[in-house]
Design a protein around this motif. Structure first.
Motif, PDB file in Angstrom:
ATOM      1  N   LYS A  40     -40.645  29.449  27.103  1.00  0.00           N
ATOM      2  CA  LYS A  40     -41.240  30.410  28.025  1.00  0.00           C
ATOM      3  C   LYS A  40     -40.334  31.595  28.336  1.00  0.00           C
ATOM      4  O   LYS A  40     -40.823  32.658  28.720  1.00  0.00           O
ATOM      5  CB  LYS A  40     -41.601  29.708  29.339  1.00  0.00           C
ATOM      6  CG  LYS A  40     -42.630  28.599  29.194  1.00  0.00           C
ATOM      7  CD  LYS A  40     -43.954  29.134  28.705  1.00  0.00           C
ATOM      8  CE  LYS A  40     -45.024  28.041  28.671  1.00  0.00           C
ATOM      9  NZ  LYS A  40     -46.306  28.545  28.127  1.00  0.00           N
ATOM     10  N   SER A  41     -39.039  31.433  28.202  1.00  0.00           N
ATOM     11  CA  SER A  41     -38.113  32.470  28.667  1.00  0.00           C
ATOM     12  C   SER A  41     -36.975  32.688  27.685  1.00  0.00           C
ATOM     13  O   SER A  41     -36.775  31.905  26.751  1.00  0.00           O
ATOM     14  CB  SER A  41     -37.532  32.068  30.024  1.00  0.00           C
ATOM     15  OG  SER A  41     -36.668  30.946  29.871  1.00  0.00           O
ATOM     16  N   ASP A  42     -36.218  33.748  27.952  1.00  0.00           N
ATOM     17  CA  ASP A  42     -35.030  34.021  27.151  1.00  0.00           C
ATOM     18  C   ASP A  42     -34.045  32.864  27.250  1.00  0.00           C
ATOM     19  O   ASP A  42     -33.412  32.485  26.253  1.00  0.00           O
ATOM     20  CB  ASP A  42     -34.382  35.324  27.643  1.00  0.00           C
ATOM     21  CG  ASP A  42     -33.317  35.832  26.682  1.00  0.00           C
ATOM     22  OD1 ASP A  42     -32.222  35.244  26.662  1.00  0.00           O
ATOM     23  OD2 ASP A  42     -33.582  36.809  25.963  1.00  0.00           O
ATOM     24  N   ASP A  43     -33.918  32.274  28.423  1.00  0.00           N
ATOM     25  CA  ASP A  43     -33.012  31.133  28.582  1.00  0.00           C
ATOM     26  C   ASP A  43     -33.451  29.951  27.727  1.00  0.00           C
ATOM     27  O   ASP A  43     -32.616  29.236  27.163  1.00  0.00           O
ATOM     28  CB  ASP A  43     -32.942  30.706  30.048  1.00  0.00           C
ATOM     29  CG  ASP A  43     -32.088  31.636  30.882  1.00  0.00           C
ATOM     30  OD1 ASP A  43     -31.320  32.427  30.293  1.00  0.00           O
ATOM     31  OD2 ASP A  43     -32.195  31.582  32.123  1.00  0.00           O
ATOM     32  N   ALA A 136     -41.094  37.867  27.178  1.00  0.00           N
ATOM     33  CA  ALA A 136     -40.331  36.664  27.519  1.00  0.00           C
ATOM     34  C   ALA A 136     -38.835  36.868  27.304  1.00  0.00           C
ATOM     35  O   ALA A 136     -38.023  36.111  27.849  1.00  0.00           O
ATOM     36  CB  ALA A 136     -40.817  35.481  26.678  1.00  0.00           C
TER      37      ALA A 136
END
Length: 507
Positions: A40-43, A136
């Motif tokens: 879902k995210s860059d992390d 994202a």
């Protein structure tokens, strides 16, 4: 090709872990069980790409494989005290091992499962990164966000290419799987693919990766422990050298040397190379931080096998014992800074045992009144001196060798070591030039996972064996490629044994 049974028992949710020396590699990969919801995210992307590197480290720490494959079956050693590893040194690779003996190093070294675990993680990353929306990813503009995605894709492709190159050097032909499949439990036939096709797939991945990476990573703490464009061209150079495509090898080396921004460390600072992330390091596997350091009691620790007192007070003499004759041949000039700073010896009775101190960054931990020793050296996979000498090999290997260029690159390394430089007039012919390069690589890259492959390439070029336990006739039959363990064939009906070992390892 679909993901098949070579991964059938790889539960990535269990084996995947990531601890390393910087924020990037400190990320904990998200369990494969939640793939559909965890990107879902860059992390999230950062964590998953970190898993590719972490799993390469796991593969190299299985039976100390980086050094066992790359250094142990060579002329470096006079004897090996541990019986299992003595068989590896003596190229007795067909000894039967019970399938249940999962801790036996002979079994660990004959299965390619750890490398395919990393391949599977790369395939997973490539699949899901392409599905994530631009927003994202970190960045203030769409262009920056797309560049961030492409950087992660490039790293995943680099890691996949690295694994396939490494397996090709060890086993020759290997299964080629480049498509992510969420169900890895199906057991079907997955045959080995011609090495040429496997390496071409790796080159294709690297040609994509080099478009999306800068020569140096913008985050200093990540330098060398994650791929940049210099690492990509270095891996290309090694692939081309292994293929014997030396014109392409030379051009890739030129890119690294001219544009990579690397520099040879001062000759007084050789030990700094092995602590990690030195000025000349191009690609390393992070293993120097306390969270990732390995106990010297572990079979994955190179310190356990090569060090002795006073670095490890509980070990009187080294397990892998350097050949005094070979050491004398390599370092006939004992003023060589590499010899002075990287070797020592211990006396036992009337015997003198030499050992290499490259991996002597040892820290002690006291717990419950017991002293533990931790090895805190990164695995230095590629560095600039290697590339100078690989370019020298490319110039020496040509049908019409460029003696001047080859000798100039050898002398860059020798000058740093403070020893007399070679003169073109002193080298009598192409074979002598090739041998000079191989010898210099043996000095410079001692115990850096390189010697075995250097000797293979040398024999391909010169037709003369420098192996202690592989004759030239056996070499021509492919003895230098490892067998696969028969346990892999129980569920993979399409898998065949490495040709040389077909009659020697059947169960």
């Amino acid at each position: 090709m679909k993901r098949r049974n070579i991964y059938y028992y790889l539960l990535l949710a269990v084996v995947m872990h990531c601890t390393a020396c910087n924020k990037f590699l400190d990320q904990e990969p998200v369990s494969a069980v939640t793939d559909p919801t965890s990107w879902k995210s860059d992390d999230d992307a950062n964590s998953q790409v970190a898993g590719c590197y972490s799993l390469i480290r796991s593969a190299f720490n299985a039976a100390c494989s980086f050094y066992t494959y790359g250094d142990l079956p060579t002329d470096y050693w006079g004897d090996v005290a541990n019986g299992d590893y003595k068989n590896m040194y003596s190229v007795n690779w067909a000894i039967s091992v019970s399938y249940a003996a999962t801790g036996d190093p002979k079994l660990k070294l004959r299965v390619w499962t750890p490398f395919y675990t990393s391949v599977q993680q790369s395939n997973r990353c490539i699949h899901y990164l392409q599905q994530m929306p631009d927003e994202a990813f970190a960045g203030d503009t769409r262009k920056e966000q797309q560049a961030r995605r492409n950087k992660y894709l490039a790293e995943a492709k680099f890691c996949r290419a690295f694994n396939y190159f490494y397996m090709s050097r060890v086993w020759g032909d290997v299964p080629l799987d480049t498509t992510y499949q969420d169900d890895i439990s199906a057991i079907t036939s997955d045959p080995r693919v011609a090495q040429e096709k496997v390496l071409q797939a790796a080159i294709s991945d690297l040609n994509d990766a080099r478009k999306w990476l800068d020569y140096k990573d913008g985050i200093a703490a990540d330098r060398a422990v994650r791929a940049d464009k210099g690492a990509v061209f270095t891996l290309l150079a090694h692939i081309y050298a292994w293929k014997g495509a030396y014109d392409s090898c030379r051009m890739a080396c030129d890119s690294v040397i001219l544009h990579g921004g690397y520099a040879l460390v001062n000759g007084a600072s050789y030990p700094s190379i092995y602590s990690g992330q030195s000025a000349e390091s191009i690609f390393e596997i992070a293993q120097s931080a306390p969270t990732e350091a390995m106990s010297t009691d572990a079979d994955g620790s190179i310190a356990k096998f090569t060090l002795a007192t006073p670095y490890l007070p509980n070990i009187a003499t080294p397990n892998w014992q350097i050949s005094a004759n070979m050491l004398g041949q390599l370092f006939s000039d004992t003023t060589d800074k590499r010899y002075v700073s990287e070797f020592t010896y211990v006396n036992s009775g009337s015997n003198k045992f030499y050992y290499c101190t490259k991996y002597s960054n040892i820290s002690t931990v006291l717990a419950n009144n017991v002293t533990y020793y931790l090895s805190k050296n990164n695995i230095v996979v590629f560095r600039l001196a290697d590339i100078y000498l690989l370019r020298a090999e490319a110039n020496a290997a040509a049908a019409a060798p460029d003696y001047g260029a080859a000798v100039a690159d050898i002398n860059k390394v020798r000058s740093r070591a403070g020893v007399k430089e070679f003169q073109v007039a002193d080298i009598a012919g192409r074979t002598a030039l090739i041998d000079s390069v191989t010898a210099e690589r043996g000095r410079e890259l001692f115990l850096e996972g390189s010697r075995y492959y250097d000797l293979v390439r040398n024999e391909r070029l010169t037709g003369v064996s420098k192996f202690l336990f592989i004759t030239h006739a056996e070499f021509l039959k492919g003895k230098y490629y490892w067998p696969v363990d028969p346990s892999l064939m129980i569920t993979n009906t399409g898998l065949k044994q490495t040709p040389y070992w077909q009659q020697l390892l059947t169960n």
